[in-house]
Design a protein around this motif. Structure first.
Motif: not given
Length: 183
Positions: A104, A107-108, A165
């Protein structure tokens, strides 16, 4: 001209933005790799060995080694952050123990909130008790910052890493900036 993935230059979101107020500073954290990890308790030892740190198993706890951090988010869930950008999913690929690992990284976004007013700035939108007694250095939890879900990691007495996010990054940064000015 066609560009391949290896030729692409990825620009971090909000790169270079910073707010320095009298009691708190908000800075965009450097890029890092991140892994959302889910696994049952019987897989923890094998995953810990592959990651080079012992996955924490108690609420609000973390483990850190060599710029890698594992944050306990739930009984079978961790956010693993590697500040060197290591390929965390590749480290876990040979692990036979049952688990789910999702990269991820993109995503962050993350911010570092520091200074003697850091906790006050975050508490402007986070209902969690951030006193050192309740949330000491090394503590982490999934919580909220106003309308945004975040993962909060206290990296020092007066320093926090706020993960959110990417789609909420500008909002979270602006909120923290205003809160830091009032802290």
């Amino acid at each position: 001209m066609t560009m391949t993935a290896s030729q692409a230059t990825r620009r971090p979101i909000l790169a270079g933005r910073q707010t320095a107020a009298s009691n708190a500073t908000v800075t965009v954290a450097p890029p890092a790799s991140r892994l959302s990890l889910r696994a049952p308790s019987e897989s923890v030892a094998a995953l810990s060995s592959a990651l080079g740190l012992t996955l924490p198993t108690k609420p609000k706890t973390t483990a850190s080694a060599n710029a890698r951090h594992a944050l306990w988010l739930g009984p079978d869930e961790w956010l693993v952050i590697d500040e060197t950008g290591a390929d965390l999913a590749a480290l876990l690929k040979p692990v036979a123990a049952f688990h789910s690992a999702v990269d991820v990284s993109h995503r962050n976004a993350a911010f570092v909130v520091s200074g003697k007013g850091a906790a006050t700035a975050i508490n402007a939108g986070c209902p969690q008790d951030l006193s050192l007694a309740a949330f000491p250095a090394g503590a982490a939890s999934r919580t909220i910052l106003h309308k945004t879900e975040i993962v909060l990691f206290r990296t020092g007495d007066d320093e926090f890493r706020v993960e959110c996010w990417r789609s909420f990054a500008d909002y979270a940064f602006t909120f923290l900036t205003e809160a830091a000015r009032d802290a």
